[in-house]
Design an enzyme around this catalytic site. Structure first.
Site, PDB file in Angstrom:
ATOM      1  N   LYS A 276       4.041  28.679  68.307  1.00  0.00           N
ATOM      2  CA  LYS A 276       5.175  29.537  67.955  1.00  0.00           C
ATOM      3  C   LYS A 276       5.046  30.893  68.649  1.00  0.00           C
ATOM      4  CE  LYS A 276       5.991  27.780  63.251  1.00  0.00           C
ATOM      5  NZ  LYS A 276       7.370  27.318  63.505  1.00  0.00           N
ATOM      6  N   ARG A 350       7.098  17.151  58.658  1.00  0.00           N
ATOM      7  CA  ARG A 350       7.576  15.774  58.466  1.00  0.00           C
ATOM      8  C   ARG A 350       6.448  14.762  58.640  1.00  0.00           C
ATOM      9  NH1 ARG A 350      11.977  16.567  63.133  1.00  0.00           N
ATOM     10  NH2 ARG A 350      11.821  18.690  62.315  1.00  0.00           N
TER      11      ARG A 350
HETATM   12  N1  BES Z   1       7.476  25.640  59.123  1.00  0.00           N
HETATM   13  C1  BES Z   1       8.448  25.507  60.140  1.00  0.00           C
HETATM   14  C2  BES Z   1       9.868  25.799  59.657  1.00  0.00           C
HETATM   15  C3  BES Z   1      10.142  27.213  59.236  1.00  0.00           C
HETATM   16  C4  BES Z   1      10.588  28.136  60.168  1.00  0.00           C
HETATM   17  C5  BES Z   1      10.018  27.586  57.917  1.00  0.00           C
HETATM   18  C6  BES Z   1      10.858  29.437  59.764  1.00  0.00           C
HETATM   19  C7  BES Z   1      10.289  28.882  57.523  1.00  0.00           C
HETATM   20  C8  BES Z   1      10.705  29.806  58.450  1.00  0.00           C
HETATM   21  C9  BES Z   1       8.416  24.082  60.697  1.00  0.00           C
HETATM   22  O1  BES Z   1       7.174  23.464  60.704  1.00  0.00           O
HETATM   23  C10 BES Z   1       8.853  24.140  62.113  1.00  0.00           C
HETATM   24  O2  BES Z   1       8.168  24.740  62.889  1.00  0.00           O
HETATM   25  N2  BES Z   1       9.981  23.506  62.423  1.00  0.00           N
HETATM   26  C11 BES Z   1      10.494  23.489  63.749  1.00  0.00           C
HETATM   27  C12 BES Z   1      10.952  22.083  64.039  1.00  0.00           C
HETATM   28  C13 BES Z   1      11.338  21.864  65.471  1.00  0.00           C
HETATM   29  C14 BES Z   1      10.114  21.921  66.357  1.00  0.00           C
HETATM   30  C15 BES Z   1      12.020  20.506  65.586  1.00  0.00           C
HETATM   31  C16 BES Z   1      11.647  24.455  63.816  1.00  0.00           C
HETATM   32  O3  BES Z   1      12.423  24.551  62.864  1.00  0.00           O
HETATM   33  O4  BES Z   1      11.760  25.149  64.815  1.00  0.00           O
HETATM   34 MN    MN Z   2       6.053  23.891  62.419  1.00  0.00          MN
END
Ligand code: BES
Ligand code: MN
Ligand code: ZN
Length: 499
Positions: A276, A350
């Protein structure tokens, strides 16, 4: 983590003679000003307070707060008047919870607050919830107190006209129990990620069940390997802190229904090799909010002795990039045998949920509900305060959304459109872990649905927005961890138990 909430008591003492740092009274719009809604005050004192509030420009608009020095004849140091909106408004009880939340937050720095409260149990419950939920602060990691720092209110006395009824006592006990669980969730979410790796989160679950008839089973990395939990292991393999799976079983005699609650427990989500950006990555300490909500809900349900079987499934892992981390392109095998191509290691929630859901379905519960901070797309779709509910069963989804509404949690139904399913196809494995970016919240839900057999009712809650309040406190919601989903989980169990 000690389980904590401010103390909540009932008293039929006179509001005028009750010793407190503040006395909270309600005001509702009436004519050009407002009407004071307070029992137990003499007409003369009521007139005096009203006149002072009028001169201060007090308003009965919902959530409005006006503080004044107490007139002679009132023992409390100050009077805090809280606007609760018009009686003639379509009664929005959440508005009243939030108003009392504002009132209690305005009393920060005071220890003991007395609240002139309604006698009717349902109204008493709403006032008690709003007030107690607001008396929260996370200061476990502060070593020094600034001189001007104001702690939350420590004790709240609800003043009701005599006599106090058993029903009112039951309401106070229930509110205290549920708020303790909400606060436990907030504490776990707010705890720094170095202080809460998976094994520690599992230990916290154990502590939370102390003295309760809940059976707890923990899978360590050896047991996860034995049982083929490739999702939890794959996500956890990059971290020096090994993953865990916790199962909590509350099974009271005579229960006619079985609910399974599943919560995403990523103790820190860096994204892994699909790392990230740096900005706000610290907030990913809250990526175990679903897990915390499940642990806390099982605690509350068992403490309230609800006549319903509840099983909590909590997969826990830390998603880190390292020489041992899973790679984009890796294929892993989930608990149910499904192979998944990990195209993006940041779509990790997931993966851990797939194993936990795969285990939960083997028991054929009447309903499975999972809660997960699953997608950024959830926040794009519904904003930071409204959770999303997706399901393979329209009636079950409506039931959960309705329970959320009565509990005071904002939640909205979302679809699982079949046309998004092909976007999860993989060239190499049964399934890819990312699908279409458009509707990213929905394709995540569709991924999870692959692990639910036909005929098994299941509701997926994406709480990415509402689990963590990045902005300032409002109503009874503090900054940081909010405790989202706990009250919905408890309410749903209460309603299913009542039949
Ligand atoms: N934990 C994150 C989602 C999240 C983002 C929760 C911001 C709270 C605040 C999750 O694991 C994630 O990173 N999701 C990705 C999925 C994508 C790679 C398909 C996302 O939402 O960008
Ligand atoms: Mn994630
Ligand atoms: Zn995540």
């Amino acid at each position: 983590m000690p389980i904590r909430a401010a103390s909540l008591t009932l008293s039929s003492a006179s509001p005028a003679t009750t010793a407190a740092d503040a006395l909270i009274v309600a005001i509702a719009p009436a004519g050009r000003t407002f009407e004071l809604i307070a029992h137990g005050l003499s007409p003369a004192i009521t007139r005096k307070i009203t006149a002072t509030l009028v001169s201060l420009g007090a308003s009965g608009a919902p959530g409005n707060i006006t503080t004044m020095p107490s007139p002679t004849g009132i023992k409390a140091a100050v009077i805090v008047a809280v606007g609760i909106g018009s009686h003639t408004d379509k009664t929005d009880v959440e508005q009243i919870r939030r108003a009392y939340g504002n009132a209690i937050r305005s009393c920060s720095g005071k220890r003991k607050v007395a609240v002139i409260a309604p006698a009717r149990s349902s109204a008493l419950q709403v006032v008690a919830e709003g007030a107690l939920l607001a008396a929260y602060e996370f200061s476990s990691f502060k070593s020094k107190k600034k001189p001007d720092e104001k702690g939350p209110v420590a004790s709240i006395a609800l003043l009701v006209p005599a006599p106090i009824t058993p029903e009112q006592k039951a309401v106070v006990h229930e509110v205290q129990t549920v708020v303790e669980s909400v606060n436990l969730t907030r504490d776990l979410v707010n705890t720094p990620p170095n202080a809460l790796p998976p094994a520690t989160l599992a230990a916290e679950a154990k502590k939370a069940m102390t003295g309760l008839p809940v059976k707890m089973t923990v899978w360590d990395e050896k047991a996860l390997t034995r049982d083929g939990c490739g999702g939890i292991l794959g996500v956890g393999q990059g971290s020096a802190n090994p993953p865990r799976l916790v199962k909590l079983e509350y099974s009271p005699r005579g229960a006619k229904q079985h609910l399974a609650y599943v919560g995403k427990g990523i103790t820190f989500d860096t994204g892994g090799i699909s790392i990230k950006p740096a900005a706000n990555m610290d907030e990913m300490k809250g990526d175990m909010a679903g897990a915390a909500a499940v642990i806390a809900a099982v605690r509350a349900i068992a403490a309230l002795k609800l006549p319903i079987k509840v099983t909590g499934w909590v997969p826990m892992a830390e998603n880190m990039p390292s020489g041992t981390a899973q790679r984009p392109g890796d294929v892993i095998t989930m608990f149910d045998g499904t192979t998944v191509e990990v195209l993006n290691t940041d779509a990790e929630g997931r993966l851990v949920l797939a194993d936990a859901l795969g285990m939960a379905v083997l028991e054929k519960p009447d309903l499975i509900v999972d809660a997960a901070t699953l997608t950024g797309a959830q926040r794009i779709a519904l904003g930071a305060r409204t959770a999303a509910a997706m399901s393979n069963d329209d009636a079950a989804r409506s039931e959960v959304v309705t329970a959320a509404g009565s509990a005071g949690e904002a939640m909205w139904p979302m679809p699982l459109p079949e046309d998004l399913r092909p976007s999860l196809d993989s060239m190499t494995a049964d399934l890819a872990n990312i699908g279409d970016r458009l509707g990213g919240m929905l394709s995540a839900g569709i991924f999870l649905q692959e692990f639910i057999p036909a005929g098994q009712a299941w509701v997926h809650l994406d709480i990415a927005g509402p689990a963590f309040n990045e902005k300032s406190a409002y109503g009874y919601t503090p900054k940081g961890g909010t405790g989202a989903a706990v009250r919905t989980f408890v309410r749903l169990a209460q309603e299913r138990a009542a039949g």
